[in-house]
Structures are given as C-alpha cells and as structure tokens.
Design a protein around this motif. Structure first.
Motif, PDB file in Angstrom:
ATOM      1  N   SER A  26      47.051  38.070 -32.864  1.00 57.61           N
ATOM      2  CA  SER A  26      47.703  39.177 -33.006  1.00 57.61           C
ATOM      3  C   SER A  26      47.117  39.979 -34.112  1.00 57.61           C
ATOM      4  CB  SER A  26      48.987  38.956 -33.024  1.00 57.61           C
ATOM      5  OG  SER A  26      49.528  37.978 -33.975  1.00 57.61           O
ATOM      6  N   PHE A  27      46.251  39.298 -34.957  1.00 57.18           N
ATOM      7  CA  PHE A  27      45.874  40.206 -36.242  1.00 57.18           C
ATOM      8  C   PHE A  27      44.237  39.880 -36.223  1.00 57.18           C
ATOM      9  CE2 PHE A  27      46.944  35.621 -36.726  1.00 57.18           C
ATOM     10  CZ  PHE A  27      46.125  35.098 -37.326  1.00 57.18           C
ATOM     11  N   LEU A  28      43.806  40.549 -37.637  1.00 53.47           N
ATOM     12  CA  LEU A  28      42.227  40.405 -37.746  1.00 53.47           C
ATOM     13  C   LEU A  28      41.937  39.080 -38.641  1.00 53.47           C
ATOM     14  CD1 LEU A  28      39.438  41.530 -37.968  1.00 53.47           C
ATOM     15  CD2 LEU A  28      40.006  43.110 -39.734  1.00 53.47           C
ATOM     16  N   SER A  29      41.323  38.280 -38.121  1.00 51.47           N
ATOM     17  CA  SER A  29      40.729  37.312 -38.774  1.00 51.47           C
ATOM     18  C   SER A  29      39.341  37.326 -39.274  1.00 51.47           C
ATOM     19  CB  SER A  29      41.147  35.980 -38.301  1.00 51.47           C
ATOM     20  OG  SER A  29      40.643  34.627 -39.275  1.00 51.47           O
ATOM     21  N   GLU A  30      39.101  37.167 -40.784  1.00 53.47           N
ATOM     22  CA  GLU A  30      37.689  37.466 -41.331  1.00 53.47           C
ATOM     23  C   GLU A  30      37.279  36.125 -42.335  1.00 53.47           C
ATOM     24  OE1 GLU A  30      36.003  41.591 -41.826  1.00 53.47           O
ATOM     25  OE2 GLU A  30      38.266  41.594 -42.689  1.00 53.47           O
ATOM     26  N   GLU A  31      36.203  35.724 -42.030  1.00 50.98           N
ATOM     27  CA  GLU A  31      35.569  34.759 -43.321  1.00 50.98           C
ATOM     28  C   GLU A  31      34.218  34.862 -43.581  1.00 50.98           C
ATOM     29  OE1 GLU A  31      37.419  32.404 -44.689  1.00 50.98           O
ATOM     30  OE2 GLU A  31      39.287  32.248 -43.535  1.00 50.98           O
ATOM     31  N   GLU A  32      33.835  34.543 -44.680  1.00 52.38           N
ATOM     32  CA  GLU A  32      32.390  34.840 -45.119  1.00 52.38           C
ATOM     33  C   GLU A  32      32.048  33.557 -45.862  1.00 52.38           C
ATOM     34  OE1 GLU A  32      29.879  37.860 -47.781  1.00 52.38           O
ATOM     35  OE2 GLU A  32      31.016  38.779 -46.138  1.00 52.38           O
ATOM     36  N   TYR A  33      30.866  33.048 -45.420  1.00 46.34           N
ATOM     37  CA  TYR A  33      30.440  31.983 -46.248  1.00 46.34           C
ATOM     38  C   TYR A  33      28.908  32.168 -46.882  1.00 46.34           C
ATOM     39  CZ  TYR A  33      33.671  29.892 -43.123  1.00 46.34           C
ATOM     40  OH  TYR A  33      34.800  29.754 -42.102  1.00 46.34           O
ATOM     41  N   SER A  34      28.793  31.666 -47.942  1.00 47.79           N
ATOM     42  CA  SER A  34      27.317  31.640 -48.503  1.00 47.79           C
ATOM     43  C   SER A  34      26.839  30.549 -49.273  1.00 47.79           C
ATOM     44  CB  SER A  34      27.596  32.957 -49.420  1.00 47.79           C
ATOM     45  OG  SER A  34      28.461  32.581 -50.719  1.00 47.79           O
ATOM     46  N   GLU A  35      27.204  29.387 -48.769  1.00 51.62           N
ATOM     47  CA  GLU A  35      27.122  28.190 -49.160  1.00 51.62           C
ATOM     48  C   GLU A  35      25.879  27.415 -48.665  1.00 51.62           C
ATOM     49  OE1 GLU A  35      30.227  25.564 -50.254  1.00 51.62           O
ATOM     50  OE2 GLU A  35      31.309  27.183 -51.574  1.00 51.62           O
ATOM     51  N   PHE A  36      24.896  27.588 -48.857  1.00 49.41           N
ATOM     52  CA  PHE A  36      23.747  27.102 -48.172  1.00 49.41           C
ATOM     53  C   PHE A  36      22.950  25.991 -48.890  1.00 49.41           C
ATOM     54  CE2 PHE A  36      24.363  31.346 -46.602  1.00 49.41           C
ATOM     55  CZ  PHE A  36      24.291  31.209 -45.095  1.00 49.41           C
ATOM     56  N   LYS A  37      22.050  25.408 -48.501  1.00 49.59           N
ATOM     57  CA  LYS A  37      21.242  24.561 -49.047  1.00 49.59           C
ATOM     58  C   LYS A  37      20.065  25.158 -49.927  1.00 49.59           C
ATOM     59  CE  LYS A  37      21.712  20.544 -45.658  1.00 49.59           C
ATOM     60  NZ  LYS A  37      20.884  19.796 -44.714  1.00 49.59           N
ATOM     61  N   GLU A  38      19.605  24.652 -50.818  1.00 55.64           N
ATOM     62  CA  GLU A  38      18.687  25.079 -51.623  1.00 55.64           C
ATOM     63  C   GLU A  38      17.588  25.980 -50.931  1.00 55.64           C
ATOM     64  OE1 GLU A  38      15.778  24.082 -55.735  1.00 55.64           O
ATOM     65  OE2 GLU A  38      17.068  22.585 -54.764  1.00 55.64           O
ATOM     66  N   GLY A  39      17.311  27.008 -51.512  1.00 53.93           N
ATOM     67  CA  GLY A  39      16.146  27.888 -50.890  1.00 53.93           C
ATOM     68  C   GLY A  39      16.577  28.733 -49.770  1.00 53.93           C
ATOM     69  N   VAL A  40      17.995  28.673 -49.137  1.00 51.77           N
ATOM     70  CA  VAL A  40      18.496  29.464 -48.197  1.00 51.77           C
ATOM     71  C   VAL A  40      19.490  30.588 -48.825  1.00 51.77           C
ATOM     72  CG1 VAL A  40      19.721  29.500 -46.110  1.00 51.77           C
ATOM     73  CG2 VAL A  40      18.420  27.538 -46.554  1.00 51.77           C
ATOM     74  N   VAL A  41      19.106  31.538 -48.390  1.00 56.45           N
ATOM     75  CA  VAL A  41      19.852  32.987 -49.226  1.00 56.45           C
ATOM     76  C   VAL A  41      20.465  33.815 -48.149  1.00 56.45           C
ATOM     77  CG1 VAL A  41      19.984  34.969 -50.973  1.00 56.45           C
ATOM     78  CG2 VAL A  41      18.649  32.671 -51.404  1.00 56.45           C
ATOM     79  N   GLY A  42      21.775  34.178 -48.264  1.00 56.98           N
ATOM     80  CA  GLY A  42      22.313  35.089 -47.138  1.00 56.98           C
ATOM     81  C   GLY A  42      23.795  34.862 -46.914  1.00 56.98           C
ATOM     82  N   ILE A  43      24.287  35.353 -45.921  1.00 53.49           N
ATOM     83  CA  ILE A  43      25.797  35.017 -45.661  1.00 53.49           C
ATOM     84  C   ILE A  43      26.046  34.702 -44.150  1.00 53.49           C
ATOM     85  CG2 ILE A  43      26.681  36.869 -47.260  1.00 53.49           C
ATOM     86  CD1 ILE A  43      27.095  38.626 -45.027  1.00 53.49           C
ATOM     87  N   VAL A  44      27.007  34.143 -43.854  1.00 57.19           N
ATOM     88  CA  VAL A  44      27.532  34.152 -42.478  1.00 57.19           C
ATOM     89  C   VAL A  44      28.865  34.673 -42.362  1.00 57.19           C
ATOM     90  CG1 VAL A  44      28.193  32.413 -40.487  1.00 57.19           C
ATOM     91  CG2 VAL A  44      26.126  32.103 -41.904  1.00 57.19           C
ATOM     92  N   ARG A  45      29.201  35.374 -41.323  1.00 54.97           N
ATOM     93  CA  ARG A  45      30.649  35.933 -41.391  1.00 54.97           C
ATOM     94  C   ARG A  45      31.213  35.844 -39.987  1.00 54.97           C
ATOM     95  NH1 ARG A  45      29.767  42.297 -41.788  1.00 54.97           N
ATOM     96  NH2 ARG A  45      32.050  42.266 -41.626  1.00 54.97           N
TER      97      ARG A  45
END
Length: 327
Positions: A26-45
């Motif tokens: 019934s609501f909007l749920s959002e999460e963002e992750y940026s904890e990757f192994k060394e050498g990996v840069v970016g996001i997962v939403r």
C-alpha cells in the motif's frame, strides 16, 4: 512470496525479499545499495510499488567481465528485463544447455517458474532494469488474450521451464528509453512519487509489450544486421555533437545507404534524421533544464552550429520555444 538474491560482486552475502501475494503493497518502498567488493563501483536500487517489484543494477566491475547473480524464488513470476548496457544471460539451476540472453539496447519478457536460476553478466559495465510482476497483474493490464495465445508460455508453465515471449528480444527504442529515464529520474516526493512511479511502470510495461507486434519484422532482419543497427544507434546517441549524415552512418553500419534507411526505420519506427533530431532535442532539454546551459551552448553541444536552426527544429517538434524552458 519470497525472492533471494546472491551476487558475486556485492558484500554482505544474500539478500532476502519477502512479498505479499501478487507483490501487493500500500506504500512506496525504496532501497539503495552501494557496498560492493573492491573494484566494483555503482549502485543497485530496489523499488516496490503495488503489484510490481523493480531491481535496477547500474555498476562497473573493473576486475572482471563475468559475474553472477543467483536468484531463488518460491512463486512463479514474470520478468520484463531491459538491458541498457552490457549483456545478460540466465538459465535454470546453472544449466547452460538452455540459456536465455538479452544484449545491450534490447529487452524481453520472461516467465520464470518457482525455481533457482542464475544470471551471468558478460561485460564489466552493467545497466539493467528488471521489473517483476505476476500473471494476475499481466492479465489485468494486457487482458487474458496476451498470454492465452502463447503456446510456448503454457508449455513452459506445464513443464516448469523458463519462457521468453520474444525470441531474440526487441529493440529498446527511443520511446521506451525515454520512459525508462523518466522512471529512474523521478523528482517527486511522497505520495506524488508513488503515483508517478506506478503510472510510469504501467506505461512502460504496456508500451514494451504492445511493441511485440514488431517482433516479426525484427526477426526477419539478420542477427548481424540487427546488431549493427543497435551499435549505430548507440554511436548516434553518443556523438550528437558531430556531423551525422546518411553516408557516414551507412558506412559504419556496413550497409548501402538505401538499405540503411529502410532497415533503420523498420527497427526504430522513424526515419534516421527524424530520430537524430529527436535525440538532439531531448539532450538539449536536459542540458538547459538540469545543467543550466543557455540555448546557444545547448544547441552547440547537440550538433547545431546555428542556434536559430535549433530553435526552429525545437519549435517544430514541441510547439514552443526553447526559451520557455528557462522561463
């Protein structure tokens, strides 16, 4: 319903997501992750609105081209997958004998039974939008005919196998790309944001699946030719500042000019120069609205040597002057 994600590139191990029936919320749920192994840069939403769960991956692995994402789900789902960058393959239970692949600038709709399956990402750069929903949602939006007429879907459902609705996938055209960008760059907050995201996802799903009518045309085009067109479309998108003409683009694509114009329109739905003009105007709007470029600067950055020519093209396409963006 439960879906478990385990990536070879993320820190923290397994991510477990639990959902109500048909992804109801019934609501909007959002999460963002940026904890990757060394050498990996970016996001997962993660974005969860009523009846739809979205997983957006946008990251680069400097150490390796190949990585995996293991997924376990205890309920059948549909997956509408858009690949903006990279290439993704996946198969059930690590069995590569029947593997499905989606290339850069392509998308496909998959039926996935309750199962364990494995995504493989074949390029260092990954930008993938995964949209999950159930059969009841698809029937509500597209009607029963959409899936009832698919023999391979019913066969896959009976045998607990993955089914792809569009054999080779479909081209991520300009209209769909615009909707994807609007969805990912929503500027609203609160209830307005929830309503906006729900409407954009519905629009994206309807537009993408309605475009399935063009599958026959796309399948008639040789795979090599289709891949060359996708490569040239990406070249156009990243070289808007340069002079772009039919002769140059045809040569880069490996076609004669006549074939290039015909096949490009078949795949992208409009003539080459109309497509280029649309991309240039969209890019100019972004530069003016989000990056405070003036009209002369924006027109130059998208390939217009004369700002007046840009203004005329802008007014002809959108019905108002670019100066109104500033005002």
């Amino acid at each position: 319903m439960e879906i478990r994600f385990k990536s070879s590139e993320c820190n923290g191990g397994e991510l477990v997501k639990s959902f109500n029936k048909d992804f109801e919320i019934s609501f909007l749920s959002e999460e963002e992750y940026s904890e990757f192994k060394e050498g990996v840069v970016g996001i997962v939403r993660e974005i969860h609105v009523n009846n739809i769960f979205v997983l957006f991956q946008d990251y680069n692995n400097e150490n390796s081209e190949n990585c995996t994402l293991q997924v376990v789900q205890n309920h059948p789902v549909f997956l509408l997958q858009f690949v903006m960058d990279g290439e993704v393959t996946f198969s059930l239970n690590e069995n590569t004998s029947k593997e499905f692949s989606t290339s850069k600038n392509m998308y496909n709709l998959f039926y996935i039974p309750a199962s364990r399956y494995l995504y493989r990402y074949l390029n260092p750069k990954k930008q993938v939008l995964n949209i999950y929903f159930t059969e009841s949602f698809l029937e509500c939006k597209m009607g029963e005919c959409f899936i009832n007429h698919s023999k391979k879907y019913h066969q896959a459902k009976k045998e607990n196998q993955i089914c792809s609705f569009f054999n080779r996938g479909l081209v991520l055209n300009r209209k769909l790309r615009n909707i994807v960008n609007e969805f990912l760059n929503c500027s609203f907050d609160g209830l307005s944001k929830q309503s906006y995201l729900e409407s954009k996802l519905t629009e994206l799903i309807l537009m993408a699946l309605s475009s399935g009518d063009s599958e026959t045309v796309i399948n008639e085009i040789r795979k090599e030719d289709r891949e060359n067109l996708i490569r040239i479309e990406n070249y156009i998108r990243t070289h808007l500042k340069e002079e772009l003409n039919i002769e140059k683009l045809s040569l880069l694509a490996g076609f004669n000019t006549s074939k290039f114009k015909i096949v490009f329109k078949q795949v992208y739905g409009m003539p080459v120069f109309k497509y280029i003009t649309s991309l240039r105007i969209e890019k100019a709007i972004e530069l003016i609205s989000k990056h405070n470029y003036n009209i002369s600067q924006a027109s130059y950055e998208v390939g217009y040597k004369n700002p007046q020519h840009f203004t005329v093209a802008f007014k002809k396409k959108l019905g108002y002057l670019p100066s109104q963006l500033i005002n």
